[in-house]
Design an enzyme around this catalytic site. Structure first.
Site, PDB file in Angstrom:
ATOM      1  N   ILE A  64      99.278 -59.902  37.356  1.00 18.83           N
ATOM      2  CA  ILE A  64      99.629 -60.593  36.116  1.00 18.83           C
ATOM      3  C   ILE A  64      99.607 -59.624  34.939  1.00 18.83           C
ATOM      4  O   ILE A  64     100.526 -59.605  34.116  1.00 18.83           O
ATOM      5  CB  ILE A  64      98.692 -61.784  35.866  1.00 18.83           C
ATOM      6  CG1 ILE A  64      98.923 -62.868  36.926  1.00 18.83           C
ATOM      7  CG2 ILE A  64      98.906 -62.360  34.467  1.00 18.83           C
ATOM      8  CD1 ILE A  64      97.945 -64.023  36.856  1.00 18.83           C
ATOM      9  N   ALA A 121      92.740 -65.320  31.072  1.00 18.95           N
ATOM     10  CA  ALA A 121      92.034 -64.926  32.296  1.00 18.95           C
ATOM     11  C   ALA A 121      91.152 -66.087  32.740  1.00 18.95           C
ATOM     12  O   ALA A 121      91.639 -67.062  33.309  1.00 18.95           O
ATOM     13  CB  ALA A 121      91.234 -63.654  32.045  1.00 18.95           C
ATOM     14  N   ARG A 122      89.859 -65.995  32.452  1.00 18.42           N
ATOM     15  CA  ARG A 122      88.918 -67.080  32.720  1.00 18.42           C
ATOM     16  C   ARG A 122      87.979 -67.181  31.523  1.00 18.42           C
ATOM     17  O   ARG A 122      87.674 -66.174  30.865  1.00 18.42           O
ATOM     18  CB  ARG A 122      88.121 -66.821  34.007  1.00 18.42           C
ATOM     19  CG  ARG A 122      88.956 -66.648  35.253  1.00 18.42           C
ATOM     20  CD  ARG A 122      89.696 -67.901  35.627  1.00 18.42           C
ATOM     21  NE  ARG A 122      88.915 -68.800  36.455  1.00 18.42           N
ATOM     22  CZ  ARG A 122      89.338 -69.999  36.847  1.00 18.42           C
ATOM     23  NH1 ARG A 122      90.497 -70.448  36.451  1.00 18.42           N
ATOM     24  NH2 ARG A 122      88.573 -70.762  37.597  1.00 18.42           N
ATOM     25  N   GLY A 165      96.017 -56.127  37.152  1.00 20.80           N
ATOM     26  CA  GLY A 165      96.488 -56.576  38.460  1.00 20.80           C
ATOM     27  C   GLY A 165      97.923 -57.037  38.325  1.00 20.80           C
ATOM     28  O   GLY A 165      98.649 -56.628  37.407  1.00 20.80           O
ATOM     29  N   GLU A 203      86.501 -76.746  32.384  1.00 21.06           N
ATOM     30  CA  GLU A 203      87.879 -77.223  32.454  1.00 21.06           C
ATOM     31  C   GLU A 203      88.084 -78.327  31.422  1.00 21.06           C
ATOM     32  O   GLU A 203      87.153 -79.056  31.078  1.00 21.06           O
ATOM     33  CB  GLU A 203      88.187 -77.756  33.861  1.00 21.06           C
ATOM     34  CG  GLU A 203      88.369 -76.668  34.895  1.00 21.06           C
ATOM     35  CD  GLU A 203      89.529 -75.729  34.583  1.00 21.06           C
ATOM     36  OE1 GLU A 203      90.636 -76.215  34.285  1.00 21.06           O
ATOM     37  OE2 GLU A 203      89.319 -74.499  34.627  1.00 21.06           O
ATOM     38  N   HIS A 231      94.356 -74.925  29.504  1.00 23.03           N
ATOM     39  CA  HIS A 231      94.505 -74.278  30.810  1.00 23.03           C
ATOM     40  C   HIS A 231      95.860 -74.616  31.427  1.00 23.03           C
ATOM     41  O   HIS A 231      95.964 -75.204  32.494  1.00 23.03           O
ATOM     42  CB  HIS A 231      93.365 -74.676  31.759  1.00 23.03           C
ATOM     43  CG  HIS A 231      93.158 -73.668  32.841  1.00 23.03           C
ATOM     44  ND1 HIS A 231      92.163 -73.765  33.780  1.00 23.03           N
ATOM     45  CD2 HIS A 231      93.822 -72.520  33.146  1.00 23.03           C
ATOM     46  CE1 HIS A 231      92.223 -72.743  34.614  1.00 23.03           C
ATOM     47  NE2 HIS A 231      93.214 -71.967  34.240  1.00 23.03           N
ATOM     48  N   ILE A 232      96.890 -74.187  30.743  1.00 18.72           N
ATOM     49  CA  ILE A 232      98.265 -74.527  31.108  1.00 18.72           C
ATOM     50  C   ILE A 232      99.084 -73.313  31.534  1.00 18.72           C
ATOM     51  O   ILE A 232     100.198 -73.447  32.029  1.00 18.72           O
ATOM     52  CB  ILE A 232      98.945 -75.230  29.906  1.00 18.72           C
ATOM     53  CG1 ILE A 232     100.241 -75.948  30.309  1.00 18.72           C
ATOM     54  CG2 ILE A 232      99.216 -74.243  28.769  1.00 18.72           C
ATOM     55  CD1 ILE A 232     100.032 -77.161  31.136  1.00 18.72           C
ATOM     56  N   ALA A 233      98.535 -72.100  31.362  1.00 18.14           N
ATOM     57  CA  ALA A 233      99.342 -70.889  31.566  1.00 18.14           C
ATOM     58  C   ALA A 233      99.961 -70.818  32.956  1.00 18.14           C
ATOM     59  O   ALA A 233     101.104 -70.395  33.125  1.00 18.14           O
ATOM     60  CB  ALA A 233      98.497 -69.642  31.305  1.00 18.14           C
TER      61      ALA A 233
END
Length: 315
Positions: free
Chosen positions: A155, A232-233, A153, A262, A282-284
């Site tokens: 990103i 991603a996740r 996509g 999280e 989770h800083i991207a």
């Protein structure tokens, strides 16, 4: 309308207030709370809201169901798997996201992670502080490497563009949308892509198709010299399988920014204790620039919704 922000949006207080003042001047009631993941607290804060604004805090179905006046959930995030969309649909609540705000931020950190892994950056930094030398830690260049992307996509394509600028060959998994290969990207089945890639970088949402797509079998296709990056996740990767592969030397290293939950991440999480592993909380997506872009999108979403038009539609 009553508009409730259940968490702040990562921008300066003065900037946030400037956004909110325009809605208050239109006669809307706007309340802002600090993030609290306790469902009962969320219900108490949101129970009379017609609009809820959140970022990446989980929003469970019982909260949505308890908010009987709720019409709209405005998610200041790209992924929405932390929101109970089934309940939102059942309650006829519309949902939007902030797609696009973090494309550059995530792509740039992906490059940072690639370079850090290839050049053994955490290890050489520690070695220098301990008075050591580069002995045994000479790394590799990104130029000439084959980068495999899962999820092309916005990103994923931004990552591909940056990697091409470094002189990389780009291949990608063809199992999501069956895109045609171009001069810039060659699409391949999973096994072939994993076998050829020097670096595998994940940029797909969590769906039934992508959940656990990186598992013991797919990792087994990778070269022992290859690296894995997940921005991603969390659920797209089987953490135990990845940790096992790292600890057994089946792949060279990995960098993970997202987990099954999280942050804070439990200290006994397998990836926090795996070899050749770089972890970030989770800083991207989070840069000063991206937070401003996100707020712009979210409050534009809100303005449009209040005027009878919904943007960035999820539901």
């Amino acid at each position: 309308m009553k508009i409730v922000l259940l968490e702040r949006l990562g921008i300066e207080e003065e900037k946030l207030e400037s956004y909110l003042a325009s809605f208050r001047s239109m006669g809307h009631e706007v309340l802002v709370y600090e993030r609290n993941d306790d469902v009962l607290v969320q219900i108490e804060e949101a129970k009379d809201a017609e609009v809820l604004i959140i970022a990446n805090m989980p929003l469970k179905g019982e909260v949505i169901q308890a908010c009987t006046k709720l019409k709209y959930i405005n998610v200041a995030f790209t992924g929405v798997d932390h929101v109970d969309l089934e309940m939102a649909k059942k309650c006829n609540v519309k949902v939007s996201n902030a797609s696009g705000y973090s494309n550059d931020a995530v792509a740039e950190l992906t490059l940072c992670m690639m370079l850090s892994l290839l050049r053994n950056f955490p290890q050489v930094e520690e070695r220098c502080r301990l008075g050591g030398t580069k002995e045994g830690l000479v790394g590799c260049e990104l130029k000439g490497k084959t980068v495999g992307i899962i999820g092309t996509g916005a990103i994923g394509m931004a990552v591909a563009k940056l990697c091409r600028a470094f002189g990389c060959k780009i291949i990608a998994y063809n199992g999501f949308s069956h895109k045609e290969s171009t001069e810039e990207i060659t699409y391949l089945p999973m096994k072939e892509m994993m076998e050829q890639a020097d670096i595998v970088s994940l940029h797909c949402p969590v769906t039934e198709q992508s959940k656990g797509i990186i598992n013991e079998e797919t990792i087994s296709y990778m070269k022992p010299t290859a690296y894995l990056i997940n921005e991603a996740r969390g659920p797209v990767v089987d953490s135990k399988a990845l940790a096992k592969a790292l600890n057994e030397g089946k792949i060279a290293g990995a960098c993970v920014d997202v987990f099954e939950m999280e942050p804070p991440i439990p200290k006994d999480h397998p990836l926090l204790n795996a070899k050749n592993m770089i972890v970030t909380p989770h800083i991207a997506f989070a840069t000063k620039e991206s937070m401003i872009k996100r707020a712009d999108i979210i409050f534009d979403n809100l303005k449009s919704f209040l005027e009878g038009e919904q943007k960035n539609v999820i539901l």
